[in-house]
Structures are given as structure tokens and as C-alpha cells.
Motif scaffolding. Structure first.
Motif, mmCIF file in Angstrom:
data_model
loop_
_atom_site.group_PDB
_atom_site.id
_atom_site.type_symbol
_atom_site.label_atom_id
_atom_site.label_comp_id
_atom_site.label_asym_id
_atom_site.label_seq_id
_atom_site.Cartn_x
_atom_site.Cartn_y
_atom_site.Cartn_z
ATOM 1 N N ASN A 174 1.529 -0.333 -2.464
ATOM 2 C CA ASN A 174 1.001 -1.641 -2.441
ATOM 3 C C ASN A 174 -0.072 -2.078 -3.357
ATOM 4 N N TYR A 175 -0.724 -3.253 -3.314
ATOM 5 C CA TYR A 175 -1.387 -3.552 -4.523
ATOM 6 C C TYR A 175 -2.444 -2.711 -5.113
ATOM 7 N N MET A 176 -3.230 -1.991 -4.363
ATOM 8 C CA MET A 176 -4.212 -1.065 -4.950
ATOM 9 C C MET A 176 -3.541 0.100 -5.888
ATOM 10 N N ALA A 177 -2.382 0.651 -5.265
ATOM 11 C CA ALA A 177 -1.675 1.549 -6.123
ATOM 12 C C ALA A 177 -1.099 1.200 -7.344
ATOM 13 N N VAL A 178 -0.522 0.046 -7.129
ATOM 14 C CA VAL A 178 0.146 -0.792 -8.364
ATOM 15 C C VAL A 178 -0.886 -0.972 -9.462
ATOM 16 N N ARG A 179 -2.110 -1.267 -9.060
ATOM 17 C CA ARG A 179 -3.250 -1.661 -10.013
ATOM 18 C C ARG A 179 -3.770 -0.301 -10.495
ATOM 19 N N ILE B 26 4.794 -0.417 -13.563
ATOM 20 C CA ILE B 26 4.357 -0.705 -12.466
ATOM 21 C C ILE B 26 5.369 -1.606 -11.744
ATOM 22 N N VAL B 27 6.206 -2.385 -12.213
ATOM 23 C CA VAL B 27 7.499 -3.069 -11.546
ATOM 24 C C VAL B 27 8.374 -1.906 -10.917
ATOM 25 N N TYR B 28 8.552 -1.056 -11.711
ATOM 26 C CA TYR B 28 9.705 0.072 -11.449
ATOM 27 C C TYR B 28 9.028 0.938 -10.148
#
Length: 706
Positions: free
Chosen positions: A93-98, A83-85
Motif C-alpha cells: 500500500n501507499y505507506m509501504a511504498v513511501r 518503488i514501482v517494482y
């Protein structure tokens, strides 16, 4: 280098990059609170790396469910590195990372069935089996999940983190309205509204009107006035929930002569709007209200300012005194009775238990107070015989641990987060716990916070665990079922009203704060009868005079929309009825009868959704020797140049740069058309232009069944 070494290096590298962000997040935690890394307007700001949390609502029969705990090593570090990469390379954004973190955890569910704990073990089968599980449980957004799994698989192959390439392609097709086409023969109910489940029912709107005009208490009224603005504006819920305190905007209407426009009584005519911060493409904008919406919205704004005065004062004090909860002297003592003014439990007994659980020890116990407070326990009436005295510093240290962050809205500027609005600067705020109406809940009057989307949805009946405003009053649907609305339904409802009123797609997009015109149809829930009524009306004309009379009456009554109607109304207001009618008789003499109805729209202002925008480079446009053609092109060129000049002069409206570019391109094309000298044969104006009609051999299938 072996694939095991590449995985170790991948995790190490992403961990070092993440720690350089200085977010205050501990890499080794199994839950990350990411507000200082990925700001999100919603209530949630965490990413979980546990085995079960919010992965699936149900599991297939015989599926072994892992115990609720942190993901095993090294898989948990692999998930964090992924998720960091993806966040730093895709700038998501946040929702996509989650969402990517959730897909990694779903993959682990499959690995758990075979006792696997390392990303080394991942194969294409794991990804395919994950999709099969989602199909088995009827997961709604399966295409999105499959697309995200494919991104993760492509990353693994790119970094060569497994022994063999995964080469995973999901092969699913996205659901799209294009594939839901129905012929007229297949539509048996012409009054059935398209996607009507996205609109509130008539009973729900009537019930809401009853609720909003009769609030039960001030806390409920804060919610009702917030929902009022949601209905009046039609914006997204997180845009309304984050309205600034000074959102109300009024400006005088300025005429062409630069003078203030006044009504018949000498009063200044005002444009009234509400300033908001757009959720998409972060910008400060103004939603200009229709005249009939102004009183409704004005009441909401004025009442919210009055109702939120106390939490606003407390929030403002806390913002200017970080690390402090209240003005009380930390070294003083406070009784549980006095503390109940700040933490409003149902009984003092509950407050005493709360402090006991949090290890706050009383410094004095009065066993024989003259309290006179009674309660029922086990069917027996009892009295509180003990009063506790606490040290204020001890109580404050416990409460400060859960004090909400007052940075309500942030914007990233030059790679750093900048606070745009604090809690005290918001219009819609209240105390924590004030909206739990099912029973007398605890209200923390030391925790001022903003109204959230969950609060709105709970009030409208979308959260089953909380009592809605309709349930409190015993209001139901016509069939006796529970009234359920969502915070997004008013947006669909208002856009449908705009469509029925005849607003153009450009006008609808501007009013709704939308950048893409092709999103409009998703919010236009009209019936087949409503969509074809104009075509039916044309069939009743007996002569050209009937058609022109229909056009004139439609313009006068604002039933036909477009630039001619706008010009007529402007002339009527600025120059009088005589000039307006003269314009009507001179310019409104023809209707464009198209397969889609009658059209008086100025196509230089908006690209037609049915591809009738000839001068935007249509390959089918030809110059001929028809009488009057040259004059009409010159007139169109003159009109476009005039409109362009005015657009450049009044270019403050959001999105005006798009239409300026469109006009400039059209003027260039008109000049090109004027240079052509047609002879006996027509000349193609744009031989390399846009091909609107698809050749038969290129079509996927016919769009007409007969």
C-alpha cells in the motif's frame, strides 16, 4: 550484458509499466501525487524524490547535508523504478511504498558524502553506514528501516544492477515483548500499569469531559463530537473520521423463539451500533455499543448531522457539478465585501492581498466607499478606503486549483478504484480552516472537507504548532505540564477497560475490529495487582462451598465472564430467575484452578492463550478409565454440536466463519476420542498432536528465575 545495461533496462521496463497505469502522474516530477494510484485514508497522498524531505529529524555532527533539491540522475529514476517494482510484485500500500522511497533517499545521503550520484556505486558499505547513521541519531524504528534496506539490497542483487553482489544482511533483532520478561522479584511496584504511557492520564480524561460538555463554538464542537465517537467506539482514528452519514444502526433483539424481546414495560429491546469501514481488510462492519455508551454516541451522531448541514450541502452541489465551485454566474462581478462570506480572512485587506498574489485583477476600484471598517497597522488606526470589484470567473479559476477531491473513500475492485464514500456522505466534515483556533484563521467556506487524524491530534495536543482544546481553557496535567493525548490512546483505554471487565480475548477482538487475538495484549494495560487479584482471592477459600459460592456470586454480578455467565443471563432474561438459578446450581459447581486463575470459560468457543484447549489436538491429552469421563466427553460433544448448529444459523457476525471451523474441528476430535477404548493404561488421544510443553533441551532459557 553489463550491469550498466541491466540498470538501464530495469528503469526503462518499470517506467513503461507505470505509464501503462494511466494514473495521470508525470514520471519526471520530483513529487508524485499518488491518490489515483495508491489510495490512502490519511491526509498525505504524495511521494517525494527530493534529497531532504522527512528523511531524518536530526543529522550527526560533521555530516554534510545536501541542498534541498531533486535526487540526481540517474539515481532518481532508479528510486522510482524500485518503488514501482516493489509495489506491483508485493502488492503493497501507499505507506509501504513511501517508506521504501525514504530508504532509497537515505542511501543517497551516504552517497552524497562521497560525491556519488549513480546506483552503480552502491556497495554493502552504503547500507551498513545508513544503519549506523540511524543508530547515531537514535532512530526509533531502526529494525523496520534495516529490514526495508535489506529488501532493496536483495532486489539489486536479484536484478544484478551493481558490479558485485551486495549480500547485505542487517543482523538486527526485532523488539518483542518476549525479550522484556521480568520475574516477580524484578517488579517492585504492583500498582504500576503496563505501558501506561499509551493510556491517557486521569487529568486528561477529566479535562476532556469538561471540554466536550462545554464547546466554545460550533467548529470546535464538530471536532469534539468526532472525538466522542473515537472514545465511545475505540476504533482506529481513520475509521471514525470516515464514518458514513447513515452510520447509526438499531435492530430489535430476537429471542430463541423468533419473537421480539421486550423489557418489563413492554418496550422493544434494541441492539444499537455504528456502521464503519474497517481500515484493515476493507469491510463494512457494525460496532455494537455497550448500553452505557449509547447516549454518549447518540448525542455525537445527532449533533454532527446538525452541525455539518451547510458544508454537506456545498459538497453535494460540487460533487454533482464537477469543475464548478459555487452557483454564482461566472460573468457577474463580486465585491471584496461579498467575497468575504466565502473566504473569511481576518481583514478585507488580507483577502485583497491573496487575490493580488494569485494575479486576480479587479475590474473596478471604488476609492471612496462608505465602508466604516477600521484596523490597526503599525500602532495606528486606519480605514479601508478602497473597495475592489472582481470578475467571478477570475476568482473561481484560482480557487478551483485547490478544491479538495471529494472521493473520500475508495476501494479497489477488479483492479479499478471504486468510490465508496464522497465528502457529502461522511458524518464528520467541516470547512477548510475551521479548526485553527490559535488565532482568527482563514476559513474557506467553499472547501468542504472531512475531519482528518491531524485535526484530531491537534485538538488533543499532539501537534505543537496548533492550540489544543486544553490550552484554550488553561487546563493542564496535575504537575502543570501540557496535556497531550493522541488519537490512538482511546483505543488502548477502551481495550484495557474490556480486559478489566473480564471480557474474553475473542470478545475483545470482535469489539475492537481486530482479526488476530495475539494483538490483544498490546492494548491491555493492567497492573500486576489487577492481573493476579483473582489468584489471591482463591487463596482465601476455606472450603469447596466457599469456592462455589464465590463462583455463583461472580456469575450473578457479571464479575466472572464466560459461557456459563452468558447462559445464566440469557435464561434470566428469557425464562426468569427461577430457571436461571436452577441452571446455576446444576452446572456451575466447579472452578478450574489453573496457574492462571479460576476459569469457567467454555473452551469450545475460544482457543486458550495458555494452551489449555485440550480438544484442539493437544498431544498431552489421554483417555483413562476414570468414572464419568465417557459421559463428560459425550456431553461436551452434544454441547458443541448444539453450539455449531446455532452458529451456522446466526452467522452474520464478523469472524463467525473462524469459530465455525474451530467447532467443526473440535467435534471431529471429540468423536475420535470417543472411539478409543482405554484399558488399565491411559491412551494418548492425539499422538501426532500439538506439543504444548517445550522440552528442556529445546528451550532458549527458563522463564522462571528461581
Amino acid at each position: 550484458m553489463q550491469f550498466q545495461d541491466r540498470l538501464t533496462d530495469f528503469i526503462k521496463n518499470e517506467r513503461e509499466i507505470f505509464q501503462s497505469y494511466n494514473t495521470g502522474i508525470n514520471w519526471d516530477e520530483d513529487v508524485w501525487y499518488v491518490k489515483n494510484w495508491l489510495f490512502h485514508r490519511g491526509g498525505e497522498n504524495s511521494i517525494s524524490f527530493k534529497t531532504q524531505s522527512k528523511i531524518l529529524k536530526t543529522f550527526p555532527d560533521g555530516f554534510e547535508i545536501p541542498p534541498s533539491q531533486a535526487l540526481p540522475c540517474p539515481y532518481i529514476d532508479f528510486t522510482k523504478a524500485v518503488i514501482v517494482y516493489l509495489q506491483r510484485t508485493k502488492n503493497i500500500n501507499y505507506m509501504a511504498v513511501r517508506t521504501y522511497a525514504i530508504e532509497c533517499r537515505r542511501l543517497h545521503l551516504i552517497m552524497h558524502q562521497r560525491g556519488e550520484t549513480s546506483p552503480y556505486n552502491l556497495t554493502r558499505w552504503h547500507f551498513e553506514e545508513t544503519i549506523n547513521i540511524l543508530k547515531a541519531v537514535g532512530y526509533k524504528n531502526i529494525f523496520d528501516a534495516a529490514a526495508n534496506l535489506q529488501v532493496i539490497a536483495e532486489l539489486i542483487d536479484k536484478k544484478e544492477l551493481t558490479e558485485y553482489p551486495l549480500n547485505f544482511k542487517h543482523g538486527l533483532k526485532a523488539g518483542h515483548k518476549y525479550f522484556e520478561y521480568k520475574t516477580l522479584k524484578e517488579i517492585d511496584i504492583e500498582d504500576k500499569r503496563k505501558d501506561e504511557e499509551k493510556l491517557p492520564s486521569l487529568e486528561a480524561m477529566k479535562a476532556y469531559a469538561l471540554c466536550t460538555n462545554n464547546p466554545i463554538n460550533e467548529s470546535e464542537e464538530i471536532l469534539l463530537r468526532t472525538i466522542d465517537l473515537l472514545i465511545a467506539m475505540g476504533q482506529r482514528a481513520n475509521e471514525v473520521a470516515l464514518l458514513p452519514y447513515d452510520c447509526w444502526v438499531e435492530k430489535a433483539v430476537i429471542g430463541k423463539d423468533g419473537q421480539v424481546v421486550k423489557d418489563a414495560y413492554g418496550g422493544i429491546i434494541l441492539d444499537v451500533g455504528i456502521k464503519y469501514f474497517a481500515e484493515k481488510q476493507f469491510q463494512s462492519r457494525v460496532h455494537w455499543l455497550a448500553e452505557q455508551d449509547v447516549p454518549f454516541a447518540r448525542r455525537a451522531v445527532e449533533r454532527l448531522k446538525a452541525l455539518t448541514e451547510e458544508p454537506r450541502k456545498i459538497a453535494n452541489w460540487q460533487e454533482h457539478n464537477p469543475g464548478k465551485l459555487w452557483k454564482l454566474n461566472p460573468e457577474d462581478k463580486i465585491t471584496d465585501d461579498d467575497l468575504m462570506q466565502f473566504i473569511q480572512y481576518k481583514h478585507v485587506f488580507n483577502l485583497q492581498n491573496f487575490l493580488k498574489v494569485n494575479k486576480v485583477t479587479p475590474v473596478l476600484i471604488d476609492k471612496n466607499p462608505d465602508r466604516g471598517v477600521r484596523f490597526v497597522q503599525g500602532g495606528y488606526q486606519k480605514r479601508y478606503l478602497t473597495r475592489f470589484h472582481f470578475r467571478i470567473a477570475d476568482v473561481e479559476s484560482v480557487l478551483l486549483q485547490k478544491l479538495p477531491d471529494h472521493d473520500a473513500l475508495k476501494e479497489k475492485v477488479n483492479g479499478r478504484w471504486k468510490t465508496v464514500l464522497k465528502t457529502s456522505e461522511l458524518l464528520c466534515i467541516s470547512f477548510d480552516g475551521a479548526f485553527n483556533f490559535k488565532e482568527r484563521a482563514t476559513v474557506f467556506r467553499v472547501y468542504p472537507r472531512r475531519v482528518t487524524v491531524k485535526d484530531i491530534n491537534a485538538a488533543l495536543g499532539s501537534v505543537n504548532s496548533l492550540e489544543s482544546i486544553f490550552q484554550r481553557r488553561g487546563l493542564t496535567e496535575a504537575d502543570g505540564s501540557k496535556i497531550v493525548m493522541t488519537s490512538h490512546q482511546p483505543r488502548h483505554w477502551r481495550n484495557t477497560l474490556y480486559e478489566l471487565a473480564g471480557m474474553s480475548n475473542v470478545q475483545q477482538a470482535l469489539a475492537m475490529g481486530r482479526q488476530r487475538l495475539d494483538q490483544n495484549p498490546t492494548y491491555q494495560h493492567t497492573t500486576l495487582k489487577e492481573r493476579t487479584q483473582s489468584q489471591v482471592d482463591f487463596l482465601t477459600f476455606n472450603s469447596v462451598a466457599d469456592k462455589v459460592n464465590f463462583l455463583h456470586n461472580g456469575i450473578r454480578n457479571n464479575k466472572i465472564m464466560g459461557s456459563i455467565t452468558d447462559t445464566y443471563n440469557f435464561l434470566k432474561k428469557e425464562k426468569g430467575i427461577e430457571t436461571a438459578e436452577s441452571f446455576l446450581k446444576t452446572h456451575a459447581l466447579a472452578l478450574h484452578i489453573t496457574p492462571f486463575g479460576g476459569c469457567t470459560h467454555d473452551f469450545s468457543q475460544e482457543p486458550c492463550q495458555k494452551h489449555l484447549q485440550c480438544w484442539n489436538g493437544c498431544s498431552h491429552l489421554h483417555r483413562t478409565n476414570e468414572p464419568g469421563e465417557l459421559e463428560r466427553i459425550k456431553e461436551q460433544l452434544e454441547l458443541n454440536e448444539k453450539v455449531l448448529k446455532e452458529m451456522r444459523y446466526n452467522s452474520e457476525e464478523y469472524g463467525s466463519d473462524v469459530w465455525i471451523k474451530d467447532l467443526e474441528k473440535k467435534i471431529e476430535n471429540l468423536k475420535k476420542g470417543l472411539k478409543l477404548k482405554p484399558s488399565s493404561s491411559p491412551i494418548q488421544v492425539f499422538p501426532d498432536g500439538i506439543q504444548m510443553t517445550i522440552p528442556l533441551d529445546h528451550k532458549r532459557s527458563s522463564s522462571v528465575s528461581e
